[in-house]
Design a protein around this motif. Sequence first.
Motif, PDB file in Angstrom:
ATOM      1  N   UNK A   1      39.113  16.572  -1.517  1.00 41.56           N
ATOM      2  CA  UNK A   1      40.554  16.897  -0.881  1.00 41.56           C
ATOM      3  C   UNK A   1      41.467  17.330  -1.930  1.00 41.56           C
ATOM      4  N   UNK A   2      42.387  18.217  -1.192  1.00 41.25           N
ATOM      5  CA  UNK A   2      43.376  18.641  -2.314  1.00 41.25           C
ATOM      6  C   UNK A   2      44.578  18.261  -1.606  1.00 41.25           C
ATOM      7  N   UNK A   3      45.530  17.925  -2.305  1.00 40.81           N
ATOM      8  CA  UNK A   3      47.180  17.520  -1.995  1.00 40.81           C
ATOM      9  C   UNK A   3      48.059  18.692  -2.730  1.00 40.81           C
ATOM     10  N   UNK A   4      48.898  19.019  -2.038  1.00 38.17           N
ATOM     11  CA  UNK A   4      49.884  20.248  -2.092  1.00 38.17           C
ATOM     12  C   UNK A   4      51.247  19.619  -2.191  1.00 38.17           C
ATOM     13  N   UNK A   5      52.150  19.734  -3.101  1.00 41.38           N
ATOM     14  CA  UNK A   5      53.350  19.125  -3.093  1.00 41.38           C
ATOM     15  C   UNK A   5      54.147  20.467  -3.423  1.00 41.38           C
ATOM     16  N   UNK A   6      55.360  20.857  -2.506  1.00 44.19           N
ATOM     17  CA  UNK A   6      56.145  21.941  -2.856  1.00 44.19           C
ATOM     18  C   UNK A   6      57.632  21.656  -3.096  1.00 44.19           C
ATOM     19  N   UNK A   7      58.160  22.411  -3.938  1.00 47.19           N
ATOM     20  CA  UNK A   7      59.605  22.029  -4.395  1.00 47.19           C
ATOM     21  C   UNK A   7      60.353  23.203  -4.439  1.00 47.19           C
ATOM     22  N   UNK A   8      61.729  23.312  -4.546  1.00 44.73           N
ATOM     23  CA  UNK A   8      62.355  24.278  -5.018  1.00 44.73           C
ATOM     24  C   UNK A   8      63.106  24.965  -3.881  1.00 44.73           C
ATOM     25  N   UNK A   9      62.952  24.693  -2.632  1.00 39.57           N
ATOM     26  CA  UNK A   9      63.500  25.212  -1.747  1.00 39.57           C
ATOM     27  C   UNK A   9      65.180  24.971  -1.457  1.00 39.57           C
ATOM     28  N   UNK A  10      65.893  25.438  -0.713  1.00 34.70           N
ATOM     29  CA  UNK A  10      67.486  25.129  -0.796  1.00 34.70           C
ATOM     30  C   UNK A  10      68.051  26.456  -0.163  1.00 34.70           C
ATOM     31  N   UNK A  11      69.393  26.134  -0.280  1.00 31.76           N
ATOM     32  CA  UNK A  11      70.408  27.203   0.426  1.00 31.76           C
ATOM     33  C   UNK A  11      70.802  28.253  -0.772  1.00 31.76           C
ATOM     34  N   UNK A  12      70.717  29.555  -0.405  1.00 40.31           N
ATOM     35  CA  UNK A  12      71.199  30.494  -1.408  1.00 40.31           C
ATOM     36  C   UNK A  12      71.757  31.579  -0.859  1.00 40.31           C
ATOM     37  N   UNK A  13      72.981  32.108  -1.346  1.00 45.05           N
ATOM     38  CA  UNK A  13      73.684  33.330  -0.784  1.00 45.05           C
ATOM     39  C   UNK A  13      72.479  34.683  -0.820  1.00 45.05           C
ATOM     40  N   UNK A  14      72.856  35.665  -0.107  1.00 41.09           N
ATOM     41  CA  UNK A  14      72.089  36.866  -0.123  1.00 41.09           C
ATOM     42  C   UNK A  14      72.327  37.438  -1.415  1.00 41.09           C
ATOM     43  N   UNK A  15      71.269  38.064  -2.023  1.00 39.20           N
ATOM     44  CA  UNK A  15      71.290  38.720  -3.211  1.00 39.20           C
ATOM     45  C   UNK A  15      70.792  37.740  -4.416  1.00 39.20           C
ATOM     46  N   UNK A  16      70.812  36.330  -4.115  1.00 38.91           N
ATOM     47  CA  UNK A  16      70.402  35.244  -4.960  1.00 38.91           C
ATOM     48  C   UNK A  16      69.004  35.310  -5.182  1.00 38.91           C
ATOM     49  N   UNK A  17      68.590  34.106  -6.060  1.00 35.20           N
ATOM     50  CA  UNK A  17      67.347  33.910  -6.308  1.00 35.20           C
ATOM     51  C   UNK A  17      66.976  32.253  -6.189  1.00 35.20           C
ATOM     52  N   UNK A  18      65.739  32.275  -6.039  1.00 34.93           N
ATOM     53  CA  UNK A  18      65.317  30.638  -6.128  1.00 34.93           C
ATOM     54  C   UNK A  18      63.772  30.912  -6.582  1.00 34.93           C
ATOM     55  N   UNK A  19      63.113  29.751  -7.156  1.00 36.27           N
ATOM     56  CA  UNK A  19      61.911  29.526  -7.790  1.00 36.27           C
ATOM     57  C   UNK A  19      61.180  28.424  -6.936  1.00 36.27           C
ATOM     58  N   UNK A  20      60.235  28.672  -6.213  1.00 34.41           N
ATOM     59  CA  UNK A  20      59.345  27.629  -5.551  1.00 34.41           C
ATOM     60  C   UNK A  20      58.233  27.322  -6.428  1.00 34.41           C
ATOM     61  N   UNK A  21      57.909  26.025  -6.290  1.00 33.45           N
ATOM     62  CA  UNK A  21      56.538  25.647  -7.106  1.00 33.45           C
ATOM     63  C   UNK A  21      55.814  24.753  -5.899  1.00 33.45           C
TER      64      UNK A  21
END
Length: 115
Positions: free
Chosen positions: A1-21
């Motif tokens: 079994x593999x467990x996956x945990x995501x992080x890094x989402x959120x609110x950002x303005x157009x043109x902005x950046x985010x990094x998901x893990x």
Amino acid sequence: QVQLVESGGGLVQPGGSLRLSCAASGSTTDINPMGWYRQAPGKERELVARIFSGVRMEYGDSVKGRFTISTDVGKNTVYLQMTNLKLEDTAVYYCNVAQWGVTYWGEGTLVTVSS
């Protein structure tokens, strides 16, 4: 079994950046590929990006040139660097990996692009 945990989402303005893990844990041998999908309200889940053996990347047409997928093999983690975000990138982003023919999904992280 593999467990996956995501992080890094959120609110950002157009043109902005985010990094998901997305960190994989549990039985992590031979996980390949690792990737990201997304699902916007009222739409089907679609491929964002995935990476094979840490070297070959595949991107959805709508994100090419703006998103970059990468991995840290030692940490069993896959990243999605998102730049120049657009309103239409708003969606729940899901981490996805495969291991010996079995597919695993994370619970998803919400990315909202709004002014």
